[in-house]
Design an enzyme around this catalytic site. Structure first.
Site, PDB file in Angstrom:
ATOM      1  N   GLU A 220      29.225  48.311  35.470  1.00  0.00           N
ATOM      2  CA  GLU A 220      28.405  48.117  34.265  1.00  0.00           C
ATOM      3  C   GLU A 220      28.033  46.645  34.236  1.00  0.00           C
ATOM      4  O   GLU A 220      28.834  45.809  33.828  1.00  0.00           O
ATOM      5  CB  GLU A 220      29.208  48.517  33.023  1.00  0.00           C
ATOM      6  CG  GLU A 220      29.653  49.979  33.018  1.00  0.00           C
ATOM      7  CD  GLU A 220      28.506  50.943  32.698  1.00  0.00           C
ATOM      8  OE1 GLU A 220      27.479  50.507  32.148  1.00  0.00           O
ATOM      9  OE2 GLU A 220      28.649  52.134  33.016  1.00  0.00           O
ATOM     10  N   CYS A 254      25.251  42.633  26.376  1.00  0.00           N
ATOM     11  CA  CYS A 254      24.627  42.946  27.668  1.00  0.00           C
ATOM     12  C   CYS A 254      23.257  43.585  27.507  1.00  0.00           C
ATOM     13  O   CYS A 254      22.374  43.376  28.320  1.00  0.00           O
ATOM     14  CB  CYS A 254      25.533  43.855  28.484  1.00  0.00           C
ATOM     15  SG  CYS A 254      25.935  45.394  27.636  1.00  0.00           S
TER      16      CYS A 254
HETATM   17  P1  NAD Z   1      32.172  38.097  34.550  1.00  0.00           P
HETATM   18  O1  NAD Z   1      31.511  38.856  35.622  1.00  0.00           O
HETATM   19  O2  NAD Z   1      32.275  36.632  34.665  1.00  0.00           O
HETATM   20  O3  NAD Z   1      33.676  38.624  34.321  1.00  0.00           O
HETATM   21  C1  NAD Z   1      33.974  39.983  34.072  1.00  0.00           C
HETATM   22  C2  NAD Z   1      35.394  40.272  34.487  1.00  0.00           C
HETATM   23  O4  NAD Z   1      35.497  40.081  35.884  1.00  0.00           O
HETATM   24  C3  NAD Z   1      36.450  39.378  33.862  1.00  0.00           C
HETATM   25  O5  NAD Z   1      37.554  40.155  33.491  1.00  0.00           O
HETATM   26  C4  NAD Z   1      36.836  38.444  34.988  1.00  0.00           C
HETATM   27  O6  NAD Z   1      38.176  38.014  34.921  1.00  0.00           O
HETATM   28  C5  NAD Z   1      36.668  39.344  36.180  1.00  0.00           C
HETATM   29  N1  NAD Z   1      36.488  38.651  37.455  1.00  0.00           N
HETATM   30  C6  NAD Z   1      35.974  37.415  37.675  1.00  0.00           C
HETATM   31  N2  NAD Z   1      35.982  37.142  39.008  1.00  0.00           N
HETATM   32  C7  NAD Z   1      36.491  38.227  39.622  1.00  0.00           C
HETATM   33  C8  NAD Z   1      36.756  38.560  40.985  1.00  0.00           C
HETATM   34  N3  NAD Z   1      36.488  37.720  41.975  1.00  0.00           N
HETATM   35  N4  NAD Z   1      37.296  39.776  41.243  1.00  0.00           N
HETATM   36  C9  NAD Z   1      37.550  40.643  40.255  1.00  0.00           C
HETATM   37  N5  NAD Z   1      37.324  40.389  38.936  1.00  0.00           N
HETATM   38  C10 NAD Z   1      36.801  39.192  38.637  1.00  0.00           C
HETATM   39  O7  NAD Z   1      31.408  38.515  33.200  1.00  0.00           O
HETATM   40  P2  NAD Z   1      31.613  37.966  31.737  1.00  0.00           P
HETATM   41  O8  NAD Z   1      31.095  36.572  31.644  1.00  0.00           O
HETATM   42  O9  NAD Z   1      33.016  38.223  31.280  1.00  0.00           O
HETATM   43  O10 NAD Z   1      30.661  38.958  30.922  1.00  0.00           O
HETATM   44  C11 NAD Z   1      29.295  38.761  30.767  1.00  0.00           C
HETATM   45  C12 NAD Z   1      28.502  39.631  31.708  1.00  0.00           C
HETATM   46  O11 NAD Z   1      28.886  40.988  31.560  1.00  0.00           O
HETATM   47  C13 NAD Z   1      27.010  39.612  31.407  1.00  0.00           C
HETATM   48  O12 NAD Z   1      26.293  39.574  32.600  1.00  0.00           O
HETATM   49  C14 NAD Z   1      26.784  40.928  30.679  1.00  0.00           C
HETATM   50  O13 NAD Z   1      25.464  41.401  30.751  1.00  0.00           O
HETATM   51  C15 NAD Z   1      27.737  41.811  31.384  1.00  0.00           C
HETATM   52  N6  NAD Z   1      28.106  42.935  30.534  1.00  0.00           N
HETATM   53  C16 NAD Z   1      27.676  44.185  30.900  1.00  0.00           C
HETATM   54  C17 NAD Z   1      27.966  45.264  30.073  1.00  0.00           C
HETATM   55  C18 NAD Z   1      27.515  46.658  30.410  1.00  0.00           C
HETATM   56  O14 NAD Z   1      27.970  47.597  29.752  1.00  0.00           O
HETATM   57  N7  NAD Z   1      26.651  46.853  31.385  1.00  0.00           N
HETATM   58  C19 NAD Z   1      28.703  45.064  28.899  1.00  0.00           C
HETATM   59  C20 NAD Z   1      29.112  43.783  28.587  1.00  0.00           C
HETATM   60  C21 NAD Z   1      28.814  42.731  29.414  1.00  0.00           C
END
Ligand code: NAD
Length: 477
Positions: A220, A254
């Site tokens: 997502e 998002c």
């Molecule tokens: P992010 O990608 O920075 O982090 C998301 C998660 O991934 C966190 O728990 C983080 O600890 C983990 N993570 C980071 N590096 C990783 C790695 N190398 N391996 C595994 N996990 C890792 O995103 P964010 O800043 O927390 O959230 C914002 C983003 O999420 C925006 O792009 C937003 O659009 C998206 N988002 C999408 C939805 C959806 O339903 N499609 C919903 C909410 C947010």
């Protein structure tokens, strides 16, 4: 890795995973009553701790509007649980599938079965909803679930871990720590399914890690969700609805409208209306409790950078004040800002904004909008405002996005019976309601042969009768 070289956090992660794998392989799948009981415990946990969860999330944000937490997180989850409790017996039941004539008399059934252990990696922006909504689907489907919340929500994550530990057997549902190094190690575990919600950039890393284990993923992701105001739109109505959707959670959503396409002659009128709506909703006082803070200084600085770049490249802005205003900055409240005269070369038009900046692009022919959208990554959401059904249907037919709301924003997401999920760079797979149940189940086809079927006539040695059977099969095919 040699176990003795692992940090305590990584060893705990491994132990938690192996306990769930062991349980999922050696115990029978949970019966309906056990699944309903788990969901009811989750529901009670949420309602008994609503205030604490709201406060923890607010502490992580600096300030999170309490109404937003209630509506977009707690009530959303309660509705998902209520719906699941009601329809789970039907979802779990073997599904009748038609049987082709040549196999009669026989039965086909599609039997939903838990996959095993489902991992959930969540972002910070709706930390409660995005950890537990996939968990509801995965638990309903009879899986064991491990959750890894974001490191940017330490108060919330610690509380969720405490509450889940107090209410669930860790072999059924557990929250792992937020310690350094856990994220990568978590994504590298050979889950039976992995749900990742977060940025497209990290989504690629997670998909690679999961691919090494052939772990199926639901991704997502994010991206830029376009909003189109058609010439047939009521621009007062559009401005009000877009302003609300953009400023919910201070734009850290998002599926927030990322940018707006407006017919060129209406640009200034529309921008003025948007700005007035923003003021009417949130006023000019940064301490307004209805307006949520930006999650961190780093994120605030990124938004300032986007705005500076747009202004340097010729954009004009409509805003109460500058984000450098100390009264706003010290609270990490980013002033809602309409960016007029946005152009594709600006950084604000190249990366997901994820904050309360709303660029306005203009168009003369609706074809230009479709070409712009199709020249970029498939968006997670698309919004269209207007009354011209032919224009609306052209946009629907010629653009591909995760979901669409017509004449409003965000609301397709709240439809319990519709799938949530992106397409292309905005995601893979779906969840919510039955879509989640199906994603987290193996839908296993089972064929029950009938003793009366004449399959034996097909076996060698092939004599004269095979020609008659072939003829019959050709007729039926
Ligand atoms: P992010 O990608 O920075 O982090 C998301 C998660 O991934 C966190 O728990 C983080 O600890 C983990 N993570 C980071 N590096 C990783 C790695 N190398 N391996 C595994 N996990 C890792 O995103 P964010 O800043 O927390 O959230 C914002 C983003 O999420 C925006 O792009 C937003 O659009 C998206 N988002 C999408 C939805 C959806 O339903 N499609 C919903 C909410 C947010």
């Amino acid at each position: 890795m040699d176990q003795s070289l692992k940090s305590p956090a990584l060893s705990a992660l491994d132990d938690a995973f192996h306990a769930q794998v062991e349980a999922s392989r050696n115990a029978p799948p949970p019966a309906l009553a056990a699944r309903l009981d788990g969901l009811k415990r989750l529901r009670a946990m949420l309602s008994d701790n609503e205030k604490r969860l709201e406060q923890a999330i607010s502490a992580d944000f600096g300030h999170r509007c309490a109404v937003e937490t209630t509506i977009a997180e707690t009530l959303f989850l309660q509705a998902e649980i209520r719906h699941t409790l009601k329809v789970l017996p039907r979802w779990m039941a073997p599904r009748r599938i038609a049987t082709a004539l040549q196999f009669w008399p026989a039965r086909n059934r599609l039997i939903p079965q838990p996959l095993g252990v489902v991992g959930i990696i969540a972002p910070w922006n709706y930390p409660l909803q995005l950890t537990l909504a996939p968990a509801i689907g995965a638990l309903a489907a009879g899986n064991r679930v491990m959750i890894k919340p974001s490191e940017l929500t330490p108060h919330f994550s610690a509380l969720l871990k405490e509450l889940i530990a107090a209410n669930f057997d860790p072999a059924q549902l557990t929250v792992t720590g937020i310690d350094n190094g856990i994220a990568e190690a978590f994504a590298a575990l050979p889950f039976d399914h992995l749900v990742f919600t977060g940025s497209t950039r990290v989504g690629r890393i997670v998909a690679e890690a999961a691919g090494r284990n052939l772990t199926p993923v639901t991704l997502e992701l994010g991206g830029k969700s376009p909003t189109i105001v058609d010439v047939s739109a009521d621009i007062d109505e559009a401005a009000e609805r877009i302003a609300y959707a953009k400023l919910l959670n201070a734009g850290q959503t998002c599926i927030a409208p990322d940018y707006v396409f407006v017919p060129e002659p209406q640009r200034d009128a529309f921008a003025g209306k948007l700005h007035r709506q923003m003021l009417q909703m949130f006023g000019t006082n940064p301490a307004n409790a209805d307006y949520t803070s930006i999650i961190s200084e780093r994120h605030y600085a990124r938004l300032e950078g986007l705005l500076r770049d747009a202004i340097a490249r010729g954009a004009k802005t409509l805003s109460t004040t500058s984000p450098e205003d100390p009264a706003w900055k010290k609270l990490r409240k980013f002033p809602p800002t309409v960016v007029v005269g946005a152009t594709p070369d600006m950084a604000i038009m190249q990366e997901e904004i994820f904050g309360p900046l709303l660029p306005i692009m203009t168009y003369r022919q609706s074809d230009e909008v479709i070409r712009h959208i199709n020249a970029h990554d498939r968006p997670l959401a698309l919004y269209w405002f207007g009354t011209d059904a032919a224009a609306r249907d052209t946009v629907l037919a010629r653009t591909v996005s995760g979901g669409v709301t017509i004449n409003d924003c965000l609301l397709h997401f709240a439809q319990m019976n519709q799938p949530m999920g992106g397409v292309g760079a905005s995601g893979i797979g779906h969840y919510h309601g039955e879509w989640g149940f199906n994603s987290f189940s193996k839908l296993k086809p089972v064929f029950y042969r009938s003793p009366f079927n004449r399959m034996k006539d097909l076996y060698p040695p092939y004599g004269a009768s095979i020609a008659r059977i072939e003829k019959l099969l050709r007729f039926l095919s």
